[in-house]
Design a protein around this motif. Structure first.
Motif, PDB file in Angstrom:
ATOM      1  N   SER A  36     -31.358 -55.102 -33.785  1.00  0.00           N
ATOM      2  CA  SER A  36     -31.471 -54.986 -32.255  1.00  0.00           C
ATOM      3  C   SER A  36     -30.523 -56.288 -31.561  1.00  0.00           C
ATOM      4  O   SER A  36     -30.620 -57.212 -32.120  1.00  0.00           O
ATOM      5  CB  SER A  36     -33.178 -55.099 -31.868  1.00  0.00           C
ATOM      6  OG  SER A  36     -33.749 -54.320 -32.674  1.00  0.00           O
ATOM      7  N   ASP A  97     -31.950 -56.483 -23.631  1.00  0.00           N
ATOM      8  CA  ASP A  97     -32.087 -54.605 -23.774  1.00  0.00           C
ATOM      9  C   ASP A  97     -30.673 -53.991 -23.792  1.00  0.00           C
ATOM     10  O   ASP A  97     -29.943 -54.610 -22.971  1.00  0.00           O
ATOM     11  CB  ASP A  97     -32.988 -54.341 -22.708  1.00  0.00           C
ATOM     12  CG  ASP A  97     -33.369 -52.975 -23.276  1.00  0.00           C
ATOM     13  OD1 ASP A  97     -32.896 -52.126 -22.509  1.00  0.00           O
ATOM     14  OD2 ASP A  97     -34.122 -52.618 -24.198  1.00  0.00           O
ATOM     15  N   ASP A  98     -30.744 -52.901 -24.838  1.00  0.00           N
ATOM     16  CA  ASP A  98     -29.414 -52.346 -24.866  1.00  0.00           C
ATOM     17  C   ASP A  98     -28.987 -51.753 -23.539  1.00  0.00           C
ATOM     18  O   ASP A  98     -27.957 -51.804 -22.975  1.00  0.00           O
ATOM     19  CB  ASP A  98     -29.605 -51.008 -25.603  1.00  0.00           C
ATOM     20  CG  ASP A  98     -29.359 -51.449 -26.987  1.00  0.00           C
ATOM     21  OD1 ASP A  98     -29.514 -52.632 -27.495  1.00  0.00           O
ATOM     22  OD2 ASP A  98     -29.382 -50.421 -27.773  1.00  0.00           O
ATOM     23  N   HIS A 110     -24.782 -49.394 -32.782  1.00  0.00           N
ATOM     24  CA  HIS A 110     -25.636 -50.026 -33.845  1.00  0.00           C
ATOM     25  C   HIS A 110     -25.309 -49.685 -35.045  1.00  0.00           C
ATOM     26  O   HIS A 110     -25.197 -48.343 -35.445  1.00  0.00           O
ATOM     27  CB  HIS A 110     -27.272 -49.493 -33.433  1.00  0.00           C
ATOM     28  CG  HIS A 110     -27.667 -50.420 -32.374  1.00  0.00           C
ATOM     29  ND1 HIS A 110     -28.038 -51.726 -32.134  1.00  0.00           N
ATOM     30  CD2 HIS A 110     -27.812 -49.903 -31.095  1.00  0.00           C
ATOM     31  CE1 HIS A 110     -28.678 -52.079 -30.883  1.00  0.00           C
ATOM     32  NE2 HIS A 110     -28.417 -50.952 -30.136  1.00  0.00           N
TER      33      HIS A 110
END
Length: 473
Positions: A36, A97-98, A110
């Motif tokens: 993440s 956040d992506d 990822h």
């Protein structure tokens, strides 16, 4: 195969800064991270550990209520501290956040990255993308020292210690650096019996030696024990806990603990990048870079922990900005760490900027040292928090060479000195700034005042001024 102006490998502070900066200036950017986004700082480092430190400080402060004839009973619930740090992570993670980066036009991947050649990157050995410029920002992980039986016995690191549901009854911390000491004090304040083992003759070997005793004294008051000049030789599981054999002064001693926390250094996350396929040079896993943060392959850069220069999040962020200038715009700006501060977040905090007094002296510099103990600063006196010292080192002209402080909130109230040093202001300039009263940063002003006091006392014009004042009256 997709083509990019810039490929960034690693979604920590440095990588995210580089990716966002490149995209904001019109570059087509790919960002690759195996987990993440946010990096170690968000998930297992700066953010959760500072939350744990604050929770431990609340407990410590609560115990002081006895001075008002109040008593605190019971045992602290460690799960609450864990919930608090998870809340901190969740709140800050929204910034990483992506979708935020996708909205910037960045392609987020990822998976594990590795070099196919100097321009092509494989993701999980399957997808391959090509980049004109590449930035490596894969960070680091805890080093596991060669202690016999340590893997079989089991151990904690800064990552796994944050996953505990309850604090251990006893804990040995291997390593007397910032990470080890921050955990040691926090767990001790929660009620764990903590022992720190350090190979060096003292903890915090990179800090000004005059300030370190303040930290040692505070941790000892919290119940932390120290064994210095010692090495952990062996660990093994016993029915009653984890047995550790320590060697000190050529003598061995056996100790028993519930848990072992390893905090004796970091290693770079470069072992799976297949750097050899791109011809990238490294030393013990750290990628070799020049002052422009270029590897020996000019279009490939390395920033953050992987290049071996100072393992700090703010340093990685600084390098992320710099690499945008060099990789995206083709500039040739050099990295400069002479104004890089860092803080050890024990209580009291320990602030470091530039040269220590020992380093300045060893360089043969003619120096001046200005010091103010916190019991000379009104705000600290009124707070009854006078355990500390402010120390600023200058050359003979008053230019700041280094600044160090130990005290509550030192990482905040010393920031003014960072600005002064970076922009070439003499220590006397700080004295001339109006500071609100009473504040903690007033201690910095008081230290700077010493410069003018010394100037007036030693100046040949002082006697003339005195005669003038006498005449004028």
């Amino acid at each position: 195969m997709k083509q990019y102006d810039l490929i960034v490998i690693g979604g920590g502070a440095g990588g995210l800064t580089a990716a966002a900066g490149g995209a904001n200036f019109g570059a087509k950017v790919a960002l690759i991270d195996k987990g993440s986004l946010g990096g170690d700082c968000l998930w297992t480092g700066c953010v959760p550990t500072k939350s744990l430190i604050q929770s431990a400080k609340i407990l410590h402060t609560a115990k002081k209520a006895n001075i008002f004839d109040l008593e605190v009973h019971g045992y602290p619930n460690f799960k609450v501290a864990k919930e608090r740090l998870n809340q901190s992570i969740a709140t800050i993670q929204k910034h990483d956040d992506d979708q935020r980066f996708i909205d910037m036009g960045i392609d987020v991947y990822h998976g594990g990255a590795s070099f196919k050649n100097a321009n092509e990157i494989r993701i999980d050995g399957q997808t391959t993308i090509r980049g004109k410029r590449i930035v490596i920002a894969t960070g680091s992980r805890p080093m596991i020292p060669p202690i016999e039986g340590i893997k079989e016995t089991g151990f904690l690191t800064n990552e796994t210690a944050l996953q505990l549901e309850k604090q251990p009854k006893s804990l040995i911390v291997v390593g007397g650096g910032p990470i080890g000491l921050e955990f040691a004090q926090s767990f001790s304040r929660f009620g764990t019996k903590v022992t720190v083992v350090e190979m060096g003759t003292s903890i915090l070997g990179k800090e000004d030696s005059e300030l370190v005793p303040y930290v040692i004294g505070s941790l000892k008051k919290d119940g932390v024990e120290f064994i210095t000049g010692a090495k952990v030789l062996k660990a093994e599981n016993m029915d009653s806990g984890k047995q550790v054999i320590i060697e000190q002064n050529n003598q061995q001693k056996t100790l028993l603990f519930e848990e072992i926390l390893l905090a004796s250094g970091r290693v770079p996350n470069t072992d799976k990048l297949e750097l050899e396929n791109a011809g990238i040079r490294s030393n013990r896993g750290f990628i070799t870079v020049n002052q422009k943060l270029q590897t020996n392959v000019p279009h490939i850069y390395a920033i953050g922990d992987v290049n071996g220069y100072y393992p700090f999040t703010h340093k990685a962020g600084y390098e992320g900005k710099l690499v945008v200038s060099n990789a995206v715009f083709g500039l040739k700006r050099n990295a400069n760490y002479s104004n890089l501060p860092w803080v050890t977040y024990t209580d009291p905090e320990l602030f470091h900027l530039g040269l220590t007094e020992e380093e300045a002296t060893n360089k043969g510099k003619e120096i001046k040292v200005y010091k103010t103990p916190l019991d000379d600063v009104d705000r600290f006196v009124s707070d009854h928090e006078t355990n500390g010292l402010i120390k600023i080192i200058t050359d003979k002209k008053g230019m700041i060479l280094g600044a160090h402080a130990v005290g509550p909130g030192a990482g905040d109230f010393m920031q003014e000195v960072v600005f002064a040093k970076q922009y070439g202001h003499k220590i006397g300039s700080i004295s001339n700034v109006i500071h609100a009263y009473p504040t903690h940063v007033g201690g910095v002003q008081r230290t700077a005042d010493l410069y003018w006091r010394e100037k007036l006392v030693s100046s040949s014009i002082t006697n003339i001024l005195k005669k003038y004042v006498k005449w004028f009256r």
